[in-house]
Write a protein that holds these residues in place. Sequence first.
Motif, short mmCIF file in Angstrom:
data_model
loop_
_atom_site.label_atom_id
_atom_site.label_comp_id
_atom_site.label_asym_id
_atom_site.label_seq_id
_atom_site.Cartn_x
_atom_site.Cartn_y
_atom_site.Cartn_z
N UNK A 38 53.32 47.10 22.63
CA UNK A 38 51.95 47.59 22.42
C UNK A 38 50.99 46.52 22.93
N UNK A 39 50.13 46.90 23.88
CA UNK A 39 49.27 45.93 24.56
C UNK A 39 47.82 46.40 24.59
N UNK A 40 46.94 45.46 24.93
CA UNK A 40 45.53 45.81 25.12
C UNK A 40 44.90 44.83 26.09
N UNK A 41 43.74 45.20 26.64
CA UNK A 41 43.07 44.31 27.56
C UNK A 41 41.97 45.01 28.33
N UNK A 42 41.25 44.22 29.11
CA UNK A 42 40.24 44.71 30.05
C UNK A 42 40.91 44.78 31.41
N UNK A 43 41.01 45.96 31.98
CA UNK A 43 41.78 46.18 33.20
C UNK A 43 41.22 45.45 34.41
N UNK A 44 39.92 45.22 34.44
CA UNK A 44 39.27 44.67 35.63
C UNK A 44 38.99 43.19 35.47
N UNK A 45 39.65 42.40 36.30
CA UNK A 45 39.49 40.95 36.22
C UNK A 45 38.03 40.55 36.44
N UNK A 46 37.35 41.22 37.37
CA UNK A 46 35.92 41.03 37.60
C UNK A 46 35.25 42.39 37.41
N UNK A 47 34.22 42.41 36.58
CA UNK A 47 33.64 43.68 36.15
C UNK A 47 33.12 44.54 37.29
N UNK A 48 32.43 43.94 38.26
CA UNK A 48 31.80 44.75 39.30
C UNK A 48 32.39 44.51 40.69
N UNK A 49 33.43 43.73 40.77
CA UNK A 49 34.05 43.41 42.05
C UNK A 49 35.25 44.32 42.29
N UNK A 50 34.99 45.46 42.94
CA UNK A 50 36.05 46.41 43.27
C UNK A 50 36.89 46.81 42.06
N UNK A 51 36.26 47.36 41.01
CA UNK A 51 37.02 47.78 39.83
C UNK A 51 38.06 48.84 40.18
N UNK A 52 39.04 48.96 39.33
CA UNK A 52 40.19 49.82 39.61
C UNK A 52 39.81 51.28 39.82
N UNK A 53 40.55 51.91 40.72
CA UNK A 53 40.34 53.35 40.96
C UNK A 53 40.75 54.16 39.75
N UNK A 54 41.81 53.74 39.08
CA UNK A 54 42.26 54.44 37.88
C UNK A 54 42.07 53.51 36.70
N UNK A 55 41.02 53.78 35.92
CA UNK A 55 40.70 52.95 34.77
C UNK A 55 41.41 53.41 33.52
#
Length: 221
Positions: free
Chosen positions: A73-90
Motif C-alpha cells: 500500500x503506497x502513496x505519493x505525488x506522481x509528478x516530480x515537478x508540478x508544472x514541468x511536463x506532468x504525467x499524461x495519466x494522473x
Amino acid sequence: MAAVASSDSVSVPSVNKVLIKVVAASLNSVDLKRMLGYFKDYDSSPPTVPGYDVAGVVVRVGSQVTKFKVGHEVYGDLNEKAIDNPKKIGSLAEYTAAEERVIALKPKNLSFVEAASLPLAIETAYEGLERAEFSAGEIDRAVKAVKAGGKVLTIVRPVAPPAFLFMMTSTGTVLEKLKPYLESGKVRPVLDSTGPYPFSKTVEAIAYLETSRPTGKGGCV
C-alpha cells in the motif's frame, strides 16, 4: 474530466516504475490551474488524465524497483515537478504508473483517503521549511512578522523582494521522513467535510474546488 484505464492498457513503462491500482486521489489547486490551461506551454500533450496525489496498491513493479512489491500500500505525488511536463495519466484513473522515487509506503494508521490528501501539500510545507532554514522554535515567531534579513517563501507569482519563489520536488524520501510523525498522530491530515467524493463525481469535486471554499483537502475514491 477523469478517465479510467485497465491494467492491460497501462503497462509499467520503464524499469524503475510501479503500477498502482488507485484507491483514492486528492485534488489540489494545481490540478485546477492545469485544467484551466495556466501552464499549457509546459504541460504534457493531450489527451491527459488529471491528478497529482494518489494512494493505492502496487500491482506491478519494474525490473529495477527495489523498495516495493506487489500488494504494498503506497502513496505519493506522481509528478516530480508540478508544472514541468506532468504525467499524461494522473491519479484520477483506475491505474497509474509512478517512479519508485516519488512514492512511499502508506502509514498504517491512515486510510487511503487520508493518505491521498497529504503528499503534495505536506512535501511543499516540508521543503519550504527546509529552504527557509528554520531551527527548532523559530516557526511560531516567523509567522508573526518578517524582520530585516528574514526569508519569505512563496509558491505563487508575482514575487516581490524579499520573497523568493520555489517549486517543490516530489520525493518519497520526504514522506518516509515524516512517517513517524504521521503514525504517532503528531501530524494529522485535514479533510474537507463534503468529501470524499466517488470517482463518478469527480467533475463535481473539481467544481467545488473552484469555489475556493474547501477546508482541508478534498478527494475521490
